[in-house]
Design a protein around this motif. Sequence first.
Motif, PDB file in Angstrom:
ATOM      1  N   HIS A 123       5.337   7.887  13.313  1.00 49.75           N
ATOM      2  CA  HIS A 123       5.508   6.719  12.441  1.00 49.75           C
ATOM      3  C   HIS A 123       5.096   5.406  13.103  1.00 49.75           C
ATOM      4  CE1 HIS A 123       8.852   9.032  10.018  1.00 49.75           C
ATOM      5  NE2 HIS A 123       7.712   9.707  10.137  1.00 49.75           N
ATOM      6  N   GLN A 124       4.340   5.497  14.199  1.00 50.31           N
ATOM      7  CA  GLN A 124       3.820   4.302  14.868  1.00 50.31           C
ATOM      8  C   GLN A 124       2.457   3.953  14.284  1.00 50.31           C
ATOM      9  OE1 GLN A 124       4.956   2.129  17.411  1.00 50.31           O
ATOM     10  NE2 GLN A 124       3.087   1.063  16.800  1.00 50.31           N
ATOM     11  N   SER A 125       2.246   2.658  14.001  1.00 56.75           N
ATOM     12  CA  SER A 125       0.927   2.265  13.504  1.00 56.75           C
ATOM     13  C   SER A 125      -0.060   2.174  14.661  1.00 56.75           C
ATOM     14  CB  SER A 125       0.997   0.927  12.762  1.00 56.75           C
ATOM     15  OG  SER A 125       0.506  -0.132  13.549  1.00 56.75           O
ATOM     16  N   THR A 126      -1.342   2.197  14.314  1.00 52.69           N
ATOM     17  CA  THR A 126      -2.395   2.116  15.321  1.00 52.69           C
ATOM     18  C   THR A 126      -2.911   0.690  15.497  1.00 52.69           C
ATOM     19  OG1 THR A 126      -4.095   2.638  13.669  1.00 52.69           O
ATOM     20  CG2 THR A 126      -3.131   4.489  14.873  1.00 52.69           C
ATOM     21  N   MET A 127      -2.171  -0.295  15.007  1.00 50.35           N
ATOM     22  CA  MET A 127      -2.578  -1.685  15.247  1.00 50.35           C
ATOM     23  C   MET A 127      -2.745  -1.899  16.741  1.00 50.35           C
ATOM     24  SD  MET A 127      -0.662  -5.293  14.354  1.00 50.35           S
ATOM     25  CE  MET A 127      -1.282  -5.496  12.680  1.00 50.35           C
ATOM     26  N   GLY A 128      -3.813  -2.585  17.123  1.00 51.60           N
ATOM     27  CA  GLY A 128      -4.073  -2.832  18.527  1.00 51.60           C
ATOM     28  C   GLY A 128      -3.735  -4.251  18.934  1.00 51.60           C
ATOM     29  N   ALA A 129      -4.332  -4.684  20.048  1.00 48.20           N
ATOM     30  CA  ALA A 129      -4.102  -6.038  20.554  1.00 48.20           C
ATOM     31  C   ALA A 129      -5.341  -6.502  21.307  1.00 48.20           C
ATOM     32  CB  ALA A 129      -2.882  -6.072  21.467  1.00 48.20           C
ATOM     33  N   TYR A 130      -5.443  -7.800  21.468  1.00 49.87           N
ATOM     34  CA  TYR A 130      -6.533  -8.388  22.236  1.00 49.87           C
ATOM     35  C   TYR A 130      -6.096  -8.564  23.690  1.00 49.87           C
ATOM     36  CZ  TYR A 130      -9.127  -9.299  17.969  1.00 49.87           C
ATOM     37  OH  TYR A 130      -9.832  -9.142  16.800  1.00 49.87           O
ATOM     38  N   GLU A 173       0.830  -1.208   0.000  1.00 51.12           N
ATOM     39  CA  GLU A 173       0.000   0.000   0.000  1.00 51.12           C
ATOM     40  C   GLU A 173       0.863   1.256   0.000  1.00 51.12           C
ATOM     41  OE1 GLU A 173      -3.248   0.425  -0.413  1.00 51.12           O
ATOM     42  OE2 GLU A 173      -3.344  -1.738  -0.756  1.00 51.12           O
ATOM     43  N   GLY A 174       1.976   1.208   0.733  1.00 50.34           N
ATOM     44  CA  GLY A 174       2.863   2.368   0.781  1.00 50.34           C
ATOM     45  C   GLY A 174       3.502   2.673  -0.556  1.00 50.34           C
ATOM     46  N   PRO A 196      12.954   6.538  -1.101  1.00 53.20           N
ATOM     47  CA  PRO A 196      12.738   6.624   0.347  1.00 53.20           C
ATOM     48  C   PRO A 196      11.941   7.845   0.788  1.00 53.20           C
ATOM     49  CG  PRO A 196      14.992   5.959  -0.111  1.00 53.20           C
ATOM     50  CD  PRO A 196      14.381   6.310  -1.425  1.00 53.20           C
ATOM     51  N   GLU A 197      12.260   9.005   0.237  1.00 54.21           N
ATOM     52  CA  GLU A 197      11.545  10.213   0.656  1.00 54.21           C
ATOM     53  C   GLU A 197      10.075  10.164   0.254  1.00 54.21           C
ATOM     54  OE1 GLU A 197      12.697  12.445   2.662  1.00 54.21           O
ATOM     55  OE2 GLU A 197      14.680  11.535   2.745  1.00 54.21           O
ATOM     56  N   LYS A 198       9.788   9.612  -0.907  1.00 52.50           N
ATOM     57  CA  LYS A 198       8.389   9.494  -1.326  1.00 52.50           C
ATOM     58  C   LYS A 198       7.652   8.449  -0.495  1.00 52.50           C
ATOM     59  CE  LYS A 198       9.150  11.176  -6.030  1.00 52.50           C
ATOM     60  NZ  LYS A 198       9.132  10.862  -7.472  1.00 52.50           N
ATOM     61  N   LEU A 199       8.354   7.384  -0.109  1.00 50.66           N
ATOM     62  CA  LEU A 199       7.742   6.391   0.763  1.00 50.66           C
ATOM     63  C   LEU A 199       7.420   6.983   2.133  1.00 50.66           C
ATOM     64  CD1 LEU A 199       9.771   3.130   0.036  1.00 50.66           C
ATOM     65  CD2 LEU A 199       7.334   3.496  -0.360  1.00 50.66           C
ATOM     66  N   ILE A 200       8.339   7.781   2.656  1.00 50.18           N
ATOM     67  CA  ILE A 200       8.100   8.438   3.948  1.00 50.18           C
ATOM     68  C   ILE A 200       6.837   9.297   3.881  1.00 50.18           C
ATOM     69  CG2 ILE A 200       8.982  10.208   5.540  1.00 50.18           C
ATOM     70  CD1 ILE A 200      11.827   9.146   4.760  1.00 50.18           C
ATOM     71  N   ALA A 201       6.741  10.100   2.844  1.00 51.42           N
ATOM     72  CA  ALA A 201       5.564  10.968   2.690  1.00 51.42           C
ATOM     73  C   ALA A 201       4.286  10.138   2.573  1.00 51.42           C
ATOM     74  CB  ALA A 201       5.737  11.857   1.460  1.00 51.42           C
ATOM     75  N   ALA A 202       4.359   9.013   1.858  1.00 48.87           N
ATOM     76  CA  ALA A 202       3.169   8.171   1.672  1.00 48.87           C
ATOM     77  C   ALA A 202       2.766   7.462   2.958  1.00 48.87           C
ATOM     78  CB  ALA A 202       3.430   7.154   0.564  1.00 48.87           C
ATOM     79  N   PHE A 203       3.738   6.995   3.726  1.00 47.50           N
ATOM     80  CA  PHE A 203       3.436   6.252   4.946  1.00 47.50           C
ATOM     81  C   PHE A 203       2.881   7.141   6.048  1.00 47.50           C
ATOM     82  CE2 PHE A 203       5.129   2.272   3.512  1.00 47.50           C
ATOM     83  CZ  PHE A 203       4.711   1.336   4.437  1.00 47.50           C
TER      84      PHE A 203
END
Length: 399
Positions: free
Chosen positions: A354-361, A318-319, A328-335
């Motif tokens: 740059h931390q994802s919001t993936m959670g946990a159970y 997706e990135g 790299p710079e375009k990937l940074i902007a996209a992510f």
Amino acid sequence: MTRGIVAAVAAVLFAAVAAPSQAQGTIRIGELNSYKAQPAFLEPYRKGWELALDEVNAAGGVLGRKLEVVSRDDNGNPGDAVRVAEELVSREGVALLTGTYLSNTGLAVTDFAKQRKVFFLAAEPLTDKITWQNGNRYTFRLRPNTYMQAAMLAPEAAKLKKKRWALVYPNYEYGQSAVATFKAMLKQLQPDVEFVAEQAPPLGRIEAGAVVQALADAKPDAIFNVLFAADLSKFVREGNTRQLFKGREVVSLLTGEPEYLEPLKDEAPTGWIVTGYPYYAITTPEHKAFHDAYVRKYKEPPRLGSVVGYATIRSIAEGIRAANSTDPEKLIAAFRGLAVTTPFGRISYRAIDHQSTMGAYVGRTRLVDSKGVMTDFTYIDGARVLPDDAEVRKLRPAE
């Protein structure tokens, strides 16, 4: 026509013919991990990213090109991880890096990415430092960090209203980070709490009898455990033998992950409050689609490592698609702000850190048919337990 002119024309024609072929070459992703050192988690992780890779390529790849993963083992060693990362970039010509499992190897590659200006998606290492204290513009991270998981568990620990707590954790970056955060959060929620014992054995070299006895001697009301893999197995078995857990509440990071819970079989603990992955009882559409595809391909259920590996490749695809490039710079902007559908639902990568919001159970352990499972579980969205932008600015160095 002179020989020189002929050669020049031939070179031009060759370049014209070769250009489309080169443009259709694969996008090479450099992946490094501790496969030999941590097989329980990383064998399913590999299967997860292989499944995602197959799916992405079967759908036409990204930007009209197939993805190719060049994978190497880092031996669970920071020095080896840097050497392997350099080999992937310099010799293999990968467009970006991903992977790592242990927090110390993850931090080593985080620094490498900064020095070499190469994009790095840290898949599994949990230390807060990867996206905060040691964070840099080239590094992003998928899994919820120790701060996030401690923030999921601390309120549950406070509800127990236990005053005397003991702590046990592996003595390296991950364990130290998790315990420091848990102590601070629990103290804030329950100011009268006391921490009466700490045991920090070396990773993979626990002397379980001595550790269990030291904890028992402190007579705690409750225990916070951060051990995993073989260390966890030895600790649980010795604790059961010496009745350390009898009449005591235990709050435990990662223990609900099937990689670590199921090998305990009928010795699995009951009633522990844990983070984990109850793959057998998640009914969301995103998870069902992933679970069924995984079982079709591997004839076995997924593990948490499978989810992490799968979501890693999905995020990279997706990135690259959003960046329309592997620069790299375009990937940074996209992510920054990138949204990705994972088996746990929709997540995004925060622009601020740059931390994802993936959670946990989060749930409780139980023994069912001689196998440890999670019950009474709830999925906690990572976005709910991350610090706000003002706090992150205090934690993360300015770019």
